[in-house]
Design an enzyme around this catalytic site. Sequence first.
Site, short mmCIF file in Angstrom:
data_model
loop_
_atom_site.label_atom_id
_atom_site.label_comp_id
_atom_site.label_asym_id
_atom_site.label_seq_id
_atom_site.Cartn_x
_atom_site.Cartn_y
_atom_site.Cartn_z
N ARG A 75 0.97 -1.06 -0.14
CA ARG A 75 0.09 -0.03 -0.01
C ARG A 75 0.85 1.15 -0.02
NH1 ARG A 75 -1.92 1.13 4.33
NH2 ARG A 75 -1.12 -0.42 5.78
N TYR A 215 -1.52 -3.80 -6.76
CA TYR A 215 -1.14 -4.54 -5.41
C TYR A 215 -2.28 -4.29 -4.35
CZ TYR A 215 1.79 -7.23 -2.70
OH TYR A 215 2.41 -8.56 -1.94
N GLY A 217 -3.99 -3.59 -1.24
CA GLY A 217 -4.99 -2.42 -0.81
C GLY A 217 -5.12 -1.31 -1.75
N LYS A 224 -9.54 -1.97 1.86
CA LYS A 224 -8.97 -0.57 2.74
C LYS A 224 -9.88 0.53 2.32
CE LYS A 224 -5.79 -2.89 5.13
NZ LYS A 224 -6.14 -3.21 6.59
N HIS A 244 -10.88 -1.42 11.76
CA HIS A 244 -9.71 -2.41 11.33
C HIS A 244 -9.61 -3.23 12.34
CE1 HIS A 244 -5.37 -2.38 10.03
NE2 HIS A 244 -5.94 -3.24 9.39
N SER A 266 -0.93 -2.82 11.52
CA SER A 266 -0.45 -3.68 10.66
C SER A 266 0.99 -4.32 11.33
CB SER A 266 0.10 -3.09 9.41
OG SER A 266 -0.83 -2.36 8.91
N CYS A 268 1.25 -6.80 13.62
CA CYS A 268 1.23 -7.44 15.09
C CYS A 268 0.82 -8.65 15.28
CB CYS A 268 0.41 -6.06 15.73
SG CYS A 268 1.26 -4.68 16.11
N ASP A 293 -9.37 -9.10 9.50
CA ASP A 293 -8.92 -7.56 9.29
C ASP A 293 -9.71 -6.32 9.62
OD1 ASP A 293 -6.55 -5.98 8.63
OD2 ASP A 293 -7.42 -5.70 6.59
N ARG A 385 2.24 -12.02 0.13
CA ARG A 385 0.94 -12.13 0.63
C ARG A 385 0.16 -13.62 0.04
NH1 ARG A 385 -1.42 -8.29 3.86
NH2 ARG A 385 -0.25 -6.70 4.03
C1 OXD Z 1 -2.60 -3.65 6.76
C2 OXD Z 1 -3.11 -4.99 5.98
O1 OXD Z 1 -1.61 -3.16 6.30
O2 OXD Z 1 -4.05 -5.64 6.27
O3 OXD Z 1 -3.24 -3.44 7.50
O4 OXD Z 1 -2.56 -5.42 4.64
MN MN Z 2 -4.90 -4.58 7.99
#
Ligand code: OXD
Ligand code: MN
Length: 599
Positions: A75, A215, A217, A224, A244, A266, A268, A293, A385
């Site tokens: 992103r 790519y 998001g 997003k 989120h 993101s 975590c 998510d 991913r």
């Molecule tokens: C983020 C994702 O960046 O879910 O939060 O990809």
């Molecule tokens: Mn996310």
Amino acid sequence: MKSKTPKTTHRALLKWMGKMVEMCRPEWVHWCDGTQAEADRLFAEMVKRGTAIKLNPKKRPNSYLFRSDPRDVARVEKRTFICSHSKDDAGPTNNWEEPRAMRHKLKELFAGCMKGRTMYVIPFSMGPVGSPLAQIGVQVTDSPYVVVNMRIMARVGNQVLKVLGEHGFFVPCLHSVGRPLPPGEKDVAWPCNPENTYIAHFPEERTIVSFGSGYGGNALLGKKCLALRIASCMARDGGWLAEHMLITGVRNPEGEKTYVAAAFPSACGKTNFAMLIPPKEMKGWKVTTVGDDIAWIKPDAEGRLFAINPENGFFGVAPGTSRQTNRNAMESCRKDTIFTNVALTDDGDVWWEGMTPKPPKHLIDWLGQDWTPDCGRVSSHPNSRFTAPLVNCPCLDSEVDNLAGVPIKAFVFGGRRMHDIPLVYQAFTWSQGVYMGATMGSEQTAAAEGKVGVVRQDPMAMLPFCGYHMADYFRHWLKVGKNLEERPRIFHVNWFRKNEKGEFLWPGYGQNMRVLRWIVERANVRAFAKESAIGWLPRYQDLDWRGLDFSKEQWDELMAMDRERTKTLTLAHEELFIRLFDHLPKEMIFERELLLSRL
Ligand code: OXD
Ligand code: MN
């Protein structure tokens, strides 16, 4: 231009489509029906063109590998814009551009941008089709990669057009990779236009326009862009919450299930927490996954909060995922999965850093080059991913398709914090909980933008995803809470605290179930806690320790709170509050003063 007759008589949709075709000038128009046959055809075409690699069906049935352009791997927050009429509505934490100026810029970029390509039209539902909590979008794109991903991440196809009917509301989502294909020119494997990337949101019109990136998001606009940035504005106006957050169900040995929604920035381990496997000694406890998510949460007529996961798949970070860290995620991507920017094994399977303790002797890395363990490079991009369908998840919650959603009893906020922040604590009140979420932060990892180790304030993990002024968003949370009959309890967790030697104080992963058990029991008013300056804390004896050797001394270190340091941290919250000051709800100042006086 060739086109099949669309299965809709929706006037506004057909009119919008006409305008898009006229502007983008595609060679063909294809209305997606979301079927497997359609996906198979697109995959076959992409394999033929060298864009996709079909993985060994014995190892990874019905799965494909894609390698993006190395300039298009994540992103891009710098190129993400909230184009509200007034700059003040976007607030100081968003990039803003005057909507007319942005439209003008985009019009120039989009003129003829699909020449030589197919325009795909994807009608999609975020949320179970027909749910009163769901929203419909229609994405127009020239990327077949986006089509096959959207088919996993959202509910796609004719059933959506049926629900949309002739007059239903939809969010128009326009997307192009920004690389027209002149006659006779050979296409590249991953067309994109990084110099001219824009991800633009028009919150008042509820529209999304994205140019230049294929790519994640940036391109899968249901995720997003719609489900967070545009939906946060819809939620503000409609009295609900677009967050989120992951959603999990926690079942106790008596069979009673409690749903928890949790926000982490993101990187975590959100997917790990959403699919947690309890230690076997905690017999009878089970965690089920609704989402990993995003959560859309609405009060019902009785003033209770119900949530749906607007998505239909997982777009998970691959590196670090293994049978040890997240067996359920590994099962979810065992088949029917799209992999992006991971490494290819010699037997036609995928591999990434952390999947197995010992790497294979040889791989083709995400750049398409030979890779050996001693070559000094990673094999997979840190933001590589897997796109996997929800239905593949072995711990998928039984209510995931429930049109009414699931009842939320607790909210959890968390971040990656090496120092100071205890493992878990509970807010005294809703408004303190909102303050807790508003002031949360996380230390930067290599995968994110910014300096490693520096705490980035990320209110409710929404900093890059809130479609309006962040302080108004806090106010909205306070307002939603006021009208609830049953307010979920609010907690803060930190799995990442370290000792002076730099070792983690808490084992994390499945052991987090011990914390989760305390959280759901507190939410159901069944567990004990002691009062402290920052909130309710569990005592050592309040946690279930069966099967884990964890001493009272270790616990005290993990939960320790230094008053002076906590005061300093609290004063540091000023930084964000000053940026937001002219919209900041007074409750945020009062909560900070209360906290300081308790300290
Ligand atoms: C983020 C994702 O960046 O879910 O939060 O990809
Ligand atoms: Mn996310």
